[in-house]
Write an enzyme that holds these catalytic residues in place. Structure first.
Site, mmCIF file in Angstrom:
data_model
loop_
_atom_site.group_PDB
_atom_site.id
_atom_site.type_symbol
_atom_site.label_atom_id
_atom_site.label_comp_id
_atom_site.label_asym_id
_atom_site.label_seq_id
_atom_site.Cartn_x
_atom_site.Cartn_y
_atom_site.Cartn_z
ATOM 1 N N HIS A 35 2.620 22.786 -22.258
ATOM 2 C CA HIS A 35 1.303 23.374 -21.938
ATOM 3 C C HIS A 35 1.107 23.569 -20.438
ATOM 4 C CE1 HIS A 35 0.793 22.368 -26.092
ATOM 5 N NE2 HIS A 35 -0.257 23.167 -26.105
ATOM 6 N N PRO A 36 0.579 24.732 -20.072
ATOM 7 C CA PRO A 36 0.313 24.980 -18.654
ATOM 8 C C PRO A 36 -0.932 24.215 -18.197
ATOM 9 C CG PRO A 36 -0.517 26.796 -19.986
ATOM 10 C CD PRO A 36 0.173 25.860 -20.928
ATOM 11 N N SER A 96 -2.508 31.640 -24.075
ATOM 12 C CA SER A 96 -2.992 30.761 -22.999
ATOM 13 C C SER A 96 -3.923 31.509 -22.054
ATOM 14 C CB SER A 96 -1.825 30.191 -22.195
ATOM 15 O OG SER A 96 -1.147 29.251 -22.974
ATOM 16 N N GLU A 156 -7.226 31.659 -23.752
ATOM 17 C CA GLU A 156 -7.885 30.346 -23.836
ATOM 18 C C GLU A 156 -8.462 29.932 -22.488
ATOM 19 O OE1 GLU A 156 -4.925 29.224 -27.478
ATOM 20 O OE2 GLU A 156 -4.570 28.283 -25.546
HETATM 21 N N1 GUN Z 1 -3.413 23.396 -21.324
HETATM 22 C C1 GUN Z 1 -4.391 22.537 -21.507
HETATM 23 N N2 GUN Z 1 -5.259 22.955 -22.440
HETATM 24 C C2 GUN Z 1 -4.819 24.121 -22.880
HETATM 25 C C3 GUN Z 1 -5.289 25.061 -23.845
HETATM 26 O O1 GUN Z 1 -6.315 24.933 -24.511
HETATM 27 N N3 GUN Z 1 -4.533 26.136 -24.000
HETATM 28 C C4 GUN Z 1 -3.402 26.320 -23.294
HETATM 29 N N4 GUN Z 1 -2.716 27.381 -23.542
HETATM 30 N N5 GUN Z 1 -2.950 25.486 -22.386
HETATM 31 C C5 GUN Z 1 -3.654 24.384 -22.184
#
Ligand code: GUN
Length: 169
Positions: A69-70, A86, A89
């Site tokens: 996860h980024p 991402s 989001e």
């Molecule tokens: N890194 C921390 N939370 C998120 C999230 O909800 N989506 C994405 N893509 N990366 C995250």
């Protein structure tokens, strides 16, 4: 266009992974393994099967999933290096165009979190605002590592659920 659960139930493994492999960030192995658990009655049953695959995986694999996860509001987000999901989001949570002072705060807390736990802070961004993310980050920094591994995986399942609901009719 959304795929139906019937189409997924009759898909071969490659087509299934090509369609829902994105559900868990950069981790198509989860869809790959969940495929053998077909048929699924509905989206929730598919998510439950994928969640079981995650929870029964080795600690090493679960950690790799978290690490995929980024950072929220991080460098990858700023330089447009995120996956389509991402990017969406982070935008929903108001992280797409942070003013410099807020960017600095995210950098500082994300770095503190990574230093303490060895993986990125994960929260389901679509259920939050930038403010509630910062509050949660500060709060969760006080937890121990085992608690945070559990919390991160729970958030990842929430992220996956919203992604699946978008993709499957
Ligand atoms: N890194 C921390 N939370 C998120 C999230 O909800 N989506 C994405 N893509 N990366 C995250």
């Amino acid at each position: 266009m959304a795929v139906t659960i019937a189409q997924l139930n009759s898909a071969d493994r490659a087509a299934f992974v090509a369609t829902v492999g994105f559900t868990f960030e950069d981790s198509p192995w989860i869809a790959q393994e969940a495929w053998s658990r077909r048929p699924f009655a509905n989206v929730e049953a598919l998510l439950a099967a994928m969640t079981e695959v995650v929870m029964s995986a080795s600690l090493e694999r679960r950690l790799a999933l978290i690490v995929a996860h980024p950072d929220l509001g991080g460098h990858a987000a700023r330089s447009g290096r995120l996956t389509v999901q991402s990017t969406h989001e982070q935008a929903v949570a108001g992280l797409a165009a942070l003013p410099p002072s807020e960017m600095a705060r995210f950098d500082e807390l994300n770095a503190a979190y990574r230093a303490r736990f060895g993986f990125p802070f994960v929260i389901c961004a679509r259920e939050h605002t930038k403010r509630s993310i910062l509050v949660a980050l500060q709060h969760r920094l006080r937890n121990d590592r085992a608690t945070e591994i559990t919390a991160a995986l729970e958030e990842i399942v929430k992220i996956a659920r919203l992604r699946l609901l978008d993709a499957v009719a």
